[in-house]
Scaffold this active site. Structure first.
Site, PDB file in Angstrom:
ATOM      1  N   GLU A   5       9.380   0.842  11.219  1.00 23.23           N
ATOM      2  CA  GLU A   5      10.456   1.829  11.100  1.00 23.23           C
ATOM      3  C   GLU A   5       9.782   3.185  11.167  1.00 23.23           C
ATOM      4  OE1 GLU A   5      12.403   4.743   9.821  1.00 23.23           O
ATOM      5  OE2 GLU A   5      12.403   3.760   7.856  1.00 23.23           O
ATOM      6  N   CYS A  56      13.854  10.325   7.697  1.00 23.88           N
ATOM      7  CA  CYS A  56      13.587   9.897   9.073  1.00 23.88           C
ATOM      8  C   CYS A  56      14.843   9.821   9.919  1.00 23.88           C
ATOM      9  CB  CYS A  56      12.862   8.551   9.071  1.00 23.88           C
ATOM     10  SG  CYS A  56      13.714   7.259   8.139  1.00 23.88           S
ATOM     11  N   LYS A 107       0.849  -1.194   0.000  1.00 26.64           N
ATOM     12  CA  LYS A 107       0.000   0.000   0.000  1.00 26.64           C
ATOM     13  C   LYS A 107       0.885   1.246   0.000  1.00 26.64           C
ATOM     14  CE  LYS A 107      -1.686   2.537   3.166  1.00 26.64           C
ATOM     15  NZ  LYS A 107      -1.506   3.862   2.473  1.00 26.64           N
ATOM     16  N   GLU A 133       9.883  15.625  16.128  1.00 28.21           N
ATOM     17  CA  GLU A 133      10.308  15.474  14.729  1.00 28.21           C
ATOM     18  C   GLU A 133       9.587  16.495  13.862  1.00 28.21           C
ATOM     19  OE1 GLU A 133      11.074  11.799  11.695  1.00 28.21           O
ATOM     20  OE2 GLU A 133       9.120  11.845  12.681  1.00 28.21           O
TER      21      GLU A 133
END
Length: 484
Positions: free
Chosen positions: A256, A290, A182, A389
């Site tokens: 992750e 990331c 997906k 973040e």
């Protein structure tokens, strides 16, 4: 190549299948704010069709994939890699249009690297010890087998759409699994290029199914009774939700997730080399990475010198059209993402951080979701921009007085994904790196290694991708106790 592209089907069971719903999504170019394509949006029924096709590819009598030898799977993967490599320019340009990734890096990140990962796992499939005989303490023998986990649900984000997909697809194929992938809607157009490559490679029907979708599709895939494992890359909040479902179902999951990694500049660092390396780990892909080192920890003895150099570096990065090879920083993926980043910049101002570079929208770029490369100084550990973040081109700088304090600041985070140490003394840098609680860390750079495990600790995830460890994540173990 740059015309509007419309897709009306999903790639399911080795061919194009019509969606079972009517919802569509218009993909908007990050640098133009204009529509560049349209795709159908998968719902629960489409996910069920894809998962059923994947299950059939594994369980149907006479299906070719379960009976293929590791060498035969490797051959198919190498053909898949060749087909991706042949489309490198198309992948690169299309992803740059979708999410703003600079074209100087996009073909490498979305085709060359993906092909290399496929070839790496193809090679591993040929040499991996799929079965071993172990002497038993009873004097008999145990046959330890490694077999595919089954149907894999893979959910990937928009920032590195192809690399992050193949980090799941490649080890799953090597293991002998079937996959439902997906992709994110923001980068769904390039997913159809991946489907083309899979078809050209001759992957058996149902082995790889590609269904772009949003929240409904993701939730359906995670909870589908025909799925045996989930591989997910994305935000920490989404990862927590997925982990809750998989925990209830006792379904294996690899996550992750986000990061807020530190770049520790030691007092003996070569400043020129450090400044040369920082753009590739702090502003890479417009800050939408990331593992990026977005907290810079500078020794108090050299704080002003380092801050001036970092601020000048950020101010000198060329911002512009992602399709221009000279561009270092392109736009971020969406208007919502830019608003999020600008909210963090406002937070930095309000909490007392000192802006030394950027902080606004670049002049002369009235279209596109651009944010100037931004540097904040005097950032305290209690500030929002130190802790959360941002996922954009924003670097925060914090002083420290000793190596112990630098390590403590690096570890003062709920995350633990990446990081770097900068020094002229490799032994000292390695010793510091060993003390940072993170899944990966580089000394004088950060070079992702396909042969080594990648993943995070704490809020940065569960499990590992890449390396032999990435293949193990898609295998189940069976012990066969043989008679004496």
């Amino acid at each position: 190549m740059d015309s509007f592209t419309e897709h009306t089907s999903f790639y399911i069971d080795g061919g194009l299948q019509q969606p079972l719903g009517s919802e569509t999504y218009t993909v908007i170019g990050a640098s133009t704010e204009e529509p560049i394509g349209r795709v159908p949006v998968a719902g629960g029924k489409d996910i069920d069709a894809a998962a059923t096709a994947a299950r059939r590819a594994l369980d149907s009598p006479g299906a070719p994939w379960p009976t293929a030898s590791p060498a035969e799977r490797a051959d198919a993967m190498e053909r898949f890699a060749d087909a991706i490599q042949a489309r490198a320019d198309q992948f690169g340009r299309l992803v740059s249009r979708e999410n703003g990734m600079p074209i100087a890096m996009s073909p490498r990140a979305n085709a060359h690297s993906t092909a290399a990962i496929l070839r790496y796992y193809a090679g591993l499939a040929r040499t991996f010890e799929w079965e071993e005989r172990r002497p038993s303490f009873t004097g008999t023998t145990t046959l330890v087998r490694r077999e595919p986990v089954g149907v894999v649900g893979a959910i990937v984000p928009w920032n590195y759409p192809q690399t992050l997909a193949i980090m799941k697809v490649a080890p799953a194929l090597a293991a002998g699994c079937a996959i439902v992938l997906k992709p994110a809607l923001e980068t769904s157009l390039d997913a159809y290029l991946l489907a083309e490559a899979a078809a050209e490679a001759g992957l058996p029907p149902g082995v790889l199914n590609i269904v772009p979708g949003a929240l409904e599709a993701g939730e359906s895939l995670v909870a589908h009774p025909g799925v045996d494992k989930i591989g997910f890359t994305g935000s920490t909040p989404a990862g927590r939700s997925i982990a809750e479902v998989c925990g209830r179902l006792l379904r294996p999951v690899t996550l992750e997730l986000g990061g807020k990694s530190a770049a520790i500049v030691l007092d003996d660092a070569d400043l020129d080399a450090t400044i040369k390396g920082l753009p590739g780990i702090s502003f890479f892909n417009n800050g939408q990475t990331c593992y990026g080192s977005t907290r810079l920890l500078a020794p108090a003895s050299r704080y002003a010198e380092i801050l001036d150099a970092v601020s000048a570096m950020a101010s000198g990065l060329r911002v512009g059209d992602p399709l221009d090879p000279a561009t270092a920083v392109g736009p971020v993926v969406s208007a919502a993402q830019r608003e999020r980043i600008e909210g963090y910049i406002a937070s930095g101002h309000s909490e007392g951080a000192r802006l030394t570079a950027g902080g606004g929208r670049p002049a002369g770029l009235d279209r596109g979701w651009y944010v100037e490369p931004t540097v904040f100084a005097d950032v305290r550990p209690d500030m929002t921009i130190f802790r959360e973040e941002i996922f954009g081109p924003v670097l925060v700088v914090t002083p420290y007085s000793s190596d112990d304090e630098a390590v403590a600041l690096a570890n003062d985070s709920e995350y633990g994904l990446g990081g770097t140490v900068w020094t002229t003394d490799e032994e000292r840098g390695t010793a510091i790196a060993r003390r940072v609680r993170t899944g990966s860390i580089g000394v004088n750079g950060y070079r992702l290694d396909f042969n080594s495990p990648f993943g995070g600790r704490r809020a940065s995830g569960l499990g590992r991708e890449l390396g032999p460890e990435g293949l193990n994540a898609y295998l189940e173990l069976q012990s066969v106790y043989l008679p004496a």
